[in-house]
Design a protein around this motif. Structure first.
Motif, PDB file in Angstrom:
ATOM      1  N   ARG A 187      44.688   9.278 -51.206  1.00 15.84           N
ATOM      2  CA  ARG A 187      44.505  10.613 -50.618  1.00 15.84           C
ATOM      3  C   ARG A 187      43.701  10.529 -49.325  1.00 15.84           C
ATOM      4  NH1 ARG A 187      42.028  14.377 -54.925  1.00 15.84           N
ATOM      5  NH2 ARG A 187      42.509  15.977 -53.374  1.00 15.84           N
ATOM      6  N   ALA A 188      42.683   9.687 -49.296  1.00 14.38           N
ATOM      7  CA  ALA A 188      41.944   9.494 -48.050  1.00 14.38           C
ATOM      8  C   ALA A 188      42.842   8.899 -46.980  1.00 14.38           C
ATOM      9  CB  ALA A 188      40.732   8.600 -48.294  1.00 14.38           C
ATOM     10  N   ALA A 189      43.696   7.946 -47.375  1.00 14.37           N
ATOM     11  CA  ALA A 189      44.635   7.344 -46.433  1.00 14.37           C
ATOM     12  C   ALA A 189      45.596   8.389 -45.878  1.00 14.37           C
ATOM     13  CB  ALA A 189      45.397   6.221 -47.112  1.00 14.37           C
ATOM     14  N   ALA A 190      46.043   9.301 -46.733  1.00  5.19           N
ATOM     15  CA  ALA A 190      46.976  10.330 -46.295  1.00  5.19           C
ATOM     16  C   ALA A 190      46.315  11.279 -45.296  1.00  5.19           C
ATOM     17  CB  ALA A 190      47.499  11.111 -47.502  1.00  5.19           C
ATOM     18  N   VAL A 191      45.070  11.668 -45.546  1.00  4.64           N
ATOM     19  CA  VAL A 191      44.344  12.519 -44.602  1.00  4.64           C
ATOM     20  C   VAL A 191      44.203  11.814 -43.259  1.00  4.64           C
ATOM     21  CG1 VAL A 191      42.062  13.500 -44.089  1.00  4.64           C
ATOM     22  CG2 VAL A 191      43.103  13.862 -46.334  1.00  4.64           C
ATOM     23  N   ALA A 192      43.804  10.552 -43.306  1.00  6.48           N
ATOM     24  CA  ALA A 192      43.604   9.792 -42.071  1.00  6.48           C
ATOM     25  C   ALA A 192      44.902   9.669 -41.277  1.00  6.48           C
ATOM     26  CB  ALA A 192      43.050   8.417 -42.405  1.00  6.48           C
ATOM     27  N   ALA A 193      45.978   9.305 -41.959  1.00  4.28           N
ATOM     28  CA  ALA A 193      47.255   9.114 -41.274  1.00  4.28           C
ATOM     29  C   ALA A 193      47.773  10.420 -40.674  1.00  4.28           C
ATOM     30  CB  ALA A 193      48.274   8.523 -42.237  1.00  4.28           C
ATOM     31  N   ALA A 194      47.594  11.520 -41.398  1.00  2.00           N
ATOM     32  CA  ALA A 194      48.066  12.807 -40.903  1.00  2.00           C
ATOM     33  C   ALA A 194      47.343  13.226 -39.628  1.00  2.00           C
ATOM     34  CB  ALA A 194      47.882  13.872 -41.983  1.00  2.00           C
ATOM     35  N   LEU A 195      46.105  12.781 -39.475  1.00  2.00           N
ATOM     36  CA  LEU A 195      45.331  13.141 -38.291  1.00  2.00           C
ATOM     37  C   LEU A 195      45.554  12.177 -37.129  1.00  2.00           C
ATOM     38  CD1 LEU A 195      41.969  14.202 -39.960  1.00  2.00           C
ATOM     39  CD2 LEU A 195      43.693  15.674 -38.915  1.00  2.00           C
ATOM     40  N   GLY A 196      46.261  11.083 -37.371  1.00  2.00           N
ATOM     41  CA  GLY A 196      46.538  10.140 -36.303  1.00  2.00           C
ATOM     42  C   GLY A 196      45.697   8.885 -36.320  1.00  2.00           C
ATOM     43  N   ALA A 197      44.890   8.699 -37.362  1.00  2.00           N
ATOM     44  CA  ALA A 197      44.130   7.459 -37.495  1.00  2.00           C
ATOM     45  C   ALA A 197      45.022   6.371 -38.080  1.00  2.00           C
ATOM     46  CB  ALA A 197      42.908   7.679 -38.390  1.00  2.00           C
TER      47      ALA A 197
END
Length: 203
Positions: free
Chosen positions: A61-71
């Protein structure tokens, strides 16, 4: 302008922010942790001095948040926080690299820009937390972070030759480990995700 890679380690939600205590249900607690990560990354990715953000995590879930923001997401290293930070720094391939905590919901982009500008003048620099004993930002210009996060990290980083940066930067200095820290961050003004998570936890 010199542009930095910023490495943000994020623990698995099941073990993240245990000192913060109960913030509603377990689900609400995890949503708050994710919200703080999201607000931190928003400030990082909006900073003109930042070329890229690298989130080191094994939590989906942390990975998904990061990826969605462009990290960019890097799988976590197994040997603790310092190893995770070094792992992200190596993945970035940028000699201008900084490690930043994921729990800075009141971080302002201009604070980060000012700190990174100051850090660019020396080989190794750090920003102490609001309590003066921890470290919220460690930055190097040679690609070798060699971090010493954990209790007493400000003294450890100073002993390693890192220069303490003296800007006020209250949002950059206020990491959130306890309910008192969270209340202080709220007084400073958190990002929208954290505000929404706090409202939902109190509903």
């Amino acid at each position: 302008m010199q542009r930095w890679s910023v490495v943000v380690p994020a623990k698995r939600l099941a073990v993240a922010k245990t000192r913060l205590g109960p913030t509603g249900t377990r689900a609400a607690h995890e949503e708050l942790v994710l919200a703080m990560l999201g607000d931190t990354l928003d400030a990082v990715l909006a900073c003109p001095a930042v070329a890229s953000a690298w989130v080191v995590t094994d939590d989906p879930r942390a990975a998904a948040v990061a990826a969605a923001l462009g990290a960019r997401v890097v799988p976590d290293a197994p040997a603790g926080l310092d190893a995770a930070v070094d792992h992200g720094a190596r993945a970035s391939g940028n000699p201008l690299v900084a490690a930043l905590h994921s729990d800075l919901p009141a971080l302002r982009t201009d604070e980060l820009a000012a700190a990174l500008s100051a850090a660019a003048a020396v080989r190794r620099a750090f920003v102490a937390d609001a309590d003066g004993t921890g470290t919220t930002l460690l930055a190097v210009t040679d690609g070798v972070l060699d971090p010493a996060f954990g209790p007493g990290s400000a003294a450890a980083h100073a002993a390693s030759g890192a220069v303490p940066l003296d800007g006020g930067w209250p949002g950059l200095r206020r990491d959130v480990d306890t309910p008192a820290h969270l209340a202080e961050a709220a007084r400073l003004g958190t990002g929208p995700r954290t505000r929404a998570a706090l409202r939902a936890a109190c509903a």
